[in-house]
Motif scaffolding. Structure first.
Motif, PDB file in Angstrom:
ATOM      1  N   GLU A 123       0.860  -1.204   0.000  1.00  0.00           N
ATOM      2  CA  GLU A 123       0.000   0.000   0.000  1.00  0.00           C
ATOM      3  C   GLU A 123       0.884   1.237   0.000  1.00  0.00           C
ATOM      4  O   GLU A 123       1.775   1.362   0.830  1.00  0.00           O
ATOM      5  CB  GLU A 123      -0.853  -0.052   1.270  1.00  0.00           C
ATOM      6  CG  GLU A 123      -2.062   0.821   1.290  1.00  0.00           C
ATOM      7  CD  GLU A 123      -3.210   0.301   0.424  1.00  0.00           C
ATOM      8  OE1 GLU A 123      -3.472   0.931  -0.593  1.00  0.00           O
ATOM      9  OE2 GLU A 123      -3.817  -0.716   0.790  1.00  0.00           O
ATOM     10  N   GLN A 124       0.661   2.142  -0.937  1.00  0.00           N
ATOM     11  CA  GLN A 124       1.527   3.320  -1.055  1.00  0.00           C
ATOM     12  C   GLN A 124       0.684   4.583  -1.141  1.00  0.00           C
ATOM     13  O   GLN A 124      -0.433   4.550  -1.642  1.00  0.00           O
ATOM     14  CB  GLN A 124       2.351   3.226  -2.344  1.00  0.00           C
ATOM     15  CG  GLN A 124       3.222   2.002  -2.436  1.00  0.00           C
ATOM     16  CD  GLN A 124       4.594   2.195  -1.811  1.00  0.00           C
ATOM     17  OE1 GLN A 124       5.019   3.329  -1.594  1.00  0.00           O
ATOM     18  NE2 GLN A 124       5.281   1.114  -1.536  1.00  0.00           N
ATOM     19  N   ILE A 220      -8.665   0.505  -7.689  1.00  0.00           N
ATOM     20  CA  ILE A 220      -8.115   0.958  -8.971  1.00  0.00           C
ATOM     21  C   ILE A 220      -6.839   0.167  -9.286  1.00  0.00           C
ATOM     22  O   ILE A 220      -5.977  -0.015  -8.422  1.00  0.00           O
ATOM     23  CB  ILE A 220      -7.828   2.470  -8.913  1.00  0.00           C
ATOM     24  CG1 ILE A 220      -9.168   3.219  -8.811  1.00  0.00           C
ATOM     25  CG2 ILE A 220      -7.019   2.928 -10.122  1.00  0.00           C
ATOM     26  CD1 ILE A 220      -9.052   4.709  -8.691  1.00  0.00           C
ATOM     27  N   ARG A 221      -6.778  -0.313 -10.535  1.00  0.00           N
ATOM     28  CA  ARG A 221      -5.608  -1.065 -10.993  1.00  0.00           C
ATOM     29  C   ARG A 221      -5.162  -0.551 -12.356  1.00  0.00           C
ATOM     30  O   ARG A 221      -5.946   0.030 -13.094  1.00  0.00           O
ATOM     31  CB  ARG A 221      -5.954  -2.569 -11.130  1.00  0.00           C
ATOM     32  CG  ARG A 221      -6.313  -3.262  -9.827  1.00  0.00           C
ATOM     33  CD  ARG A 221      -5.082  -3.501  -8.968  1.00  0.00           C
ATOM     34  NE  ARG A 221      -5.385  -4.216  -7.736  1.00  0.00           N
ATOM     35  CZ  ARG A 221      -5.783  -3.622  -6.607  1.00  0.00           C
ATOM     36  NH1 ARG A 221      -5.931  -2.306  -6.552  1.00  0.00           N
ATOM     37  NH2 ARG A 221      -6.026  -4.332  -5.528  1.00  0.00           N
ATOM     38  N   GLY A 284      -6.075  -8.487   1.646  1.00  0.00           N
ATOM     39  CA  GLY A 284      -4.828  -8.379   0.893  1.00  0.00           C
ATOM     40  C   GLY A 284      -4.894  -7.401  -0.264  1.00  0.00           C
ATOM     41  O   GLY A 284      -3.877  -7.106  -0.883  1.00  0.00           O
ATOM     42  N   ASP A 285      -6.073  -6.899  -0.613  1.00  0.00           N
ATOM     43  CA  ASP A 285      -6.207  -5.963  -1.732  1.00  0.00           C
ATOM     44  C   ASP A 285      -5.753  -4.558  -1.338  1.00  0.00           C
ATOM     45  O   ASP A 285      -6.139  -4.046  -0.288  1.00  0.00           O
ATOM     46  CB  ASP A 285      -7.678  -5.868  -2.178  1.00  0.00           C
ATOM     47  CG  ASP A 285      -8.013  -6.858  -3.288  1.00  0.00           C
ATOM     48  OD1 ASP A 285      -7.084  -7.465  -3.849  1.00  0.00           O
ATOM     49  OD2 ASP A 285      -9.213  -7.011  -3.588  1.00  0.00           O
ATOM     50  N   CYS A 286      -4.956  -3.932  -2.207  1.00  0.00           N
ATOM     51  CA  CYS A 286      -4.604  -2.527  -2.028  1.00  0.00           C
ATOM     52  C   CYS A 286      -5.673  -1.663  -2.691  1.00  0.00           C
ATOM     53  O   CYS A 286      -6.351  -2.100  -3.623  1.00  0.00           O
ATOM     54  CB  CYS A 286      -3.274  -2.220  -2.711  1.00  0.00           C
ATOM     55  SG  CYS A 286      -1.899  -3.161  -2.073  1.00  0.00           S
ATOM     56  N   THR A 287      -5.778  -0.423  -2.238  1.00  0.00           N
ATOM     57  CA  THR A 287      -6.775   0.490  -2.809  1.00  0.00           C
ATOM     58  C   THR A 287      -6.461   0.814  -4.263  1.00  0.00           C
ATOM     59  O   THR A 287      -7.330   0.745  -5.135  1.00  0.00           O
ATOM     60  CB  THR A 287      -6.789   1.807  -2.003  1.00  0.00           C
ATOM     61  OG1 THR A 287      -7.017   1.479  -0.636  1.00  0.00           O
ATOM     62  CG2 THR A 287      -7.856   2.759  -2.503  1.00  0.00           C
TER      63      THR A 287
END
Ligand code: UFG
Length: 327
Positions: A123-124, A220-221, A284-287
């Protein structure tokens, strides 16, 4: 132009890489345990059934084929599974890669292209990630890939193992000629799941979380066409063969799509409704994970040519309707 050992060559990305290597005049030698890949996907060179945890088999392959380089795709790659069973990921991905790297250097093969992931970043806060962003994975899958990156650096120092590491963002689409495509059992990836929901192979697409801090509340990916992705691998291999130094490259387009935006484009391309239900977040999903591709463009001359959402869904839909593997 020589043999290239392609681990995971029977998988989604590996099979497309084999086609690209063949088109570039090389012979891809697929090494795969078929745990998630398909024998039917191996169409562009020899196949060796084997497991990375089996070092003697690896030694035999290096002896028999004398590959000029390794492209290492074979890995378990499901974030959710890695959270439930981290041992599986450390054993398969990390121990397997250690065997492969040791077998390569023992055989004198010191040119290595590695399939890593944006999941190593975690996560950044950065809106668009570049290769210098800190690597702080939030799941065991990302941690396993980061460990392999470290391993490559150590083996470069000790044995001169020159390598290119590609950190993928989300990969979608299929070979426009329909020879290979995306076919996972079970399927967990967004685009093929949407297409399954569209043609009734599943009841509905569940959106994993609608309360993220994004404009429409969904994750968002950054999606890259598999054809563009494997083109980068061939360029990375040439870079090393022409004497380029070891490098890390992000492979993304710099454009993020939310889950709802992918759904909208899927409706538009297929001209069909998508049944959708809203569900909770997936662990485990990042935003948001979006990359720039400045470095790959500047240094490798890579240009994503097919990575519009429309093109990716068009190619995935064609494959979905006509292609599949039996075994
Ligand atoms: N999603 C849904 N519903 C689904 C499946 C996915 O809403 O049924 C969402 C996910 O929450 C995510 C997006 O769609 O926001 C994309 O999900 P995918 O499973 O297709 O891809 P991931 O982003 O989870 O995974 C990809 C690669 C992994 C890599 C990861 C890094 O497939 O190998 O990016 O986060 F580790």
């Amino acid at each position: 132009m020589g043999n290239v050992l392609v681990t995971g060559g029977a998988g989604y990305i590996g099979s497309h890489a084999c086609k690209a290597l063949r088109a570039a005049g090389m012979t891809p030698v697929t090494f795969d345990n078929l745990s998630t890949g398909w024998r039917d996907a191996v169409k562009f060179g020899p196949f060796v059934y084997g497991d990375l945890l089996d070092r003697p088999v690896l030694d035999t392959v290096f002896e028999e084929y004398s590959p000029v380089a390794v492209m290492h795709f074979a890995a378990l790659s499901l974030v959710g599974e890695s959270m439930r069973d981290p041992g599986l990921y450390w054993r398969n991905n990390v121990s397997g890669s250690l065997n492969l790297i040791e077998a390569a250097v023992a055989a004198g093969c010191r040119t290595f292209v590695f399939s890593s992931t944006c999941a190593t970043y975690g996560e950044q806060d950065n809106v668009v990630l570049d290769e210098t962003a800190a690597q702080q994975p939030i799941n065991a899958y990302g941690a396993s890939k980061r460990a392999i990156e470290d391993m490559l650096r150590d083996f470069e120092a000790s044995h001169g193992l020159r390598h290119v590491i590609f950190r993928y963002f989300n990969v979608a689409g299929a070979d426009p000629e329909g020879e290979v495509g995306e076919f996972h059992r079970p399927e967990t990836h967004l685009v093929p799941l949407i297409l399954d929901a569209i043609d009734g192979k599943r009841d509905a697409l569940t959106i994993f979380g609608t309360d993220y801090d994004t404009p429409d509340g969904t994750c968002i990916r950054d999606y890259v066409h598999v054809g563009d992705l494997v083109d980068a691998h061939v360029l990375g291999l040439k870079w090393l063969q022409e004497g380029g130094e070891s490098r890390v490259f992000n492979l993304g387009t710099g454009t993020g799509f939310s889950v709802r935006e992918v759904l909208d484009e899927s409706r538009a391309v297929t001209n069909r409704a998508v049944p959708v239900v809203e569900g909770p977040r997936r662990p485990g999903d990042c935003t948001r994970l979006v990359s720039g591709s400045t470095r790959a463009e500047a240094e490798l001359g890579w240009h994503p040519r097919r990575s519009t959402m429309k093109q990716m869904i068009t190619d995935a839909w064609r494959w979905h309707q006509t292609g599949h593997y039996e075994g």
